[in-house]
Design a protein around this motif. Structure first.
Motif, mmCIF file in Angstrom:
data_model
loop_
_atom_site.group_PDB
_atom_site.id
_atom_site.type_symbol
_atom_site.label_atom_id
_atom_site.label_comp_id
_atom_site.label_asym_id
_atom_site.label_seq_id
_atom_site.Cartn_x
_atom_site.Cartn_y
_atom_site.Cartn_z
ATOM 1 N N MET A 60 0.812 -1.326 -0.183
ATOM 2 C CA MET A 60 0.017 0.058 -0.109
ATOM 3 C C MET A 60 0.878 1.246 0.003
ATOM 4 O O MET A 60 0.472 2.395 -0.654
ATOM 5 C CB MET A 60 -0.818 -0.039 1.005
ATOM 6 N N THR A 61 1.996 1.339 0.785
ATOM 7 C CA THR A 61 2.892 2.376 1.040
ATOM 8 C C THR A 61 3.390 2.629 -0.503
ATOM 9 O O THR A 61 3.121 3.726 -0.979
ATOM 10 C CB THR A 61 3.856 2.238 1.827
ATOM 11 N N VAL A 64 0.839 4.130 -2.793
ATOM 12 C CA VAL A 64 0.612 5.369 -2.678
ATOM 13 C C VAL A 64 1.715 6.506 -3.236
ATOM 14 O O VAL A 64 1.360 7.630 -3.964
ATOM 15 C CB VAL A 64 0.260 5.764 -1.132
ATOM 16 N N LEU A 67 1.182 6.510 -6.845
ATOM 17 C CA LEU A 67 -0.057 7.279 -7.204
ATOM 18 C C LEU A 67 0.510 8.796 -7.081
ATOM 19 O O LEU A 67 -0.380 9.785 -7.988
ATOM 20 C CB LEU A 67 -1.271 7.255 -6.349
ATOM 21 N N ALA A 75 0.669 1.339 -9.374
ATOM 22 C CA ALA A 75 0.295 1.562 -8.149
ATOM 23 C C ALA A 75 -0.691 0.362 -8.130
ATOM 24 O O ALA A 75 -0.974 -0.216 -7.046
ATOM 25 C CB ALA A 75 -0.754 2.846 -8.011
ATOM 26 N N LEU A 82 -6.464 -1.099 -3.144
ATOM 27 C CA LEU A 82 -6.579 0.386 -3.029
ATOM 28 C C LEU A 82 -7.666 0.945 -3.826
ATOM 29 O O LEU A 82 -8.426 1.829 -3.810
ATOM 30 C CB LEU A 82 -5.187 1.207 -3.283
ATOM 31 N N LEU A 86 -10.939 2.547 -1.989
ATOM 32 C CA LEU A 86 -10.998 3.899 -1.974
ATOM 33 C C LEU A 86 -12.493 4.686 -2.442
ATOM 34 O O LEU A 86 -13.183 5.319 -1.740
ATOM 35 C CB LEU A 86 -9.967 4.468 -2.626
#
Length: 136
Positions: A60-61, A64, A67, A75, A82, A86
């Motif tokens: 996830m990091t 991001v 992104l 991503a 995600l 979202l």
């Protein structure tokens, strides 16, 4: 007509959620854009370190970070969850604000099921494409 600019300040007593949200957002950006590139030290996934399996949040990091560079493909490769969670979270927040408890509860249940399914499926060889990977 004059604008009372003092009302828009980050006064912790008037807008505690805005102050905390801004602080967390700025801290997160500093971590992602300065700390990681300079030191190369990231917070490891404890679940992955202990079990060897990917949790729903693994990658996830990096997703991001991709992104922030507007690299949507990479991503998605890091964590496709995600892109599912979202929009559901935004819908959940709107339903919650409009006081629609039945809809918000259904959305929260779907988010929980999707998250658990993602965590399980990304560790099965047939769904290896869900695991956090880089472009090769």
């Amino acid at each position: 007509m004059s604008i009372n600019w003092h009302k828009f300040g980050l006064n912790p007593k008037r807008n505690p959620k805005l102050v905390w949200g801004s602080s967390l957002g700025i801290g997160g950006l500093l971590y992602l854009k300065i700390w990681i590139p300079v030191t190369g030290i990231e917070i490891p996934c404890v679940f992955h370190e202990l079990t060897g399996f990917y949790c729903p949040g693994c990658g996830m990091t990096r997703a991001v970070l991709s992104l922030l560079k507007l690299d949507f493909y990479q991503a998605f490769r890091y964590n496709p969850l995600l892109f599912l969670i979202l929009p559901m979270y935004i819908t959940y927040t709107i339903a919650n604000k409009k006081q629609m408890p039945r809809i918000s509860n259904v959305i929260m249940s779907v988010m929980l099921i999707v998250t658990l399914a993602s965590g399980l499926l990304r560790n099965i060889p047939a769904f290896v494409w869900l695991a956090p990977t880089a472009i090769r």
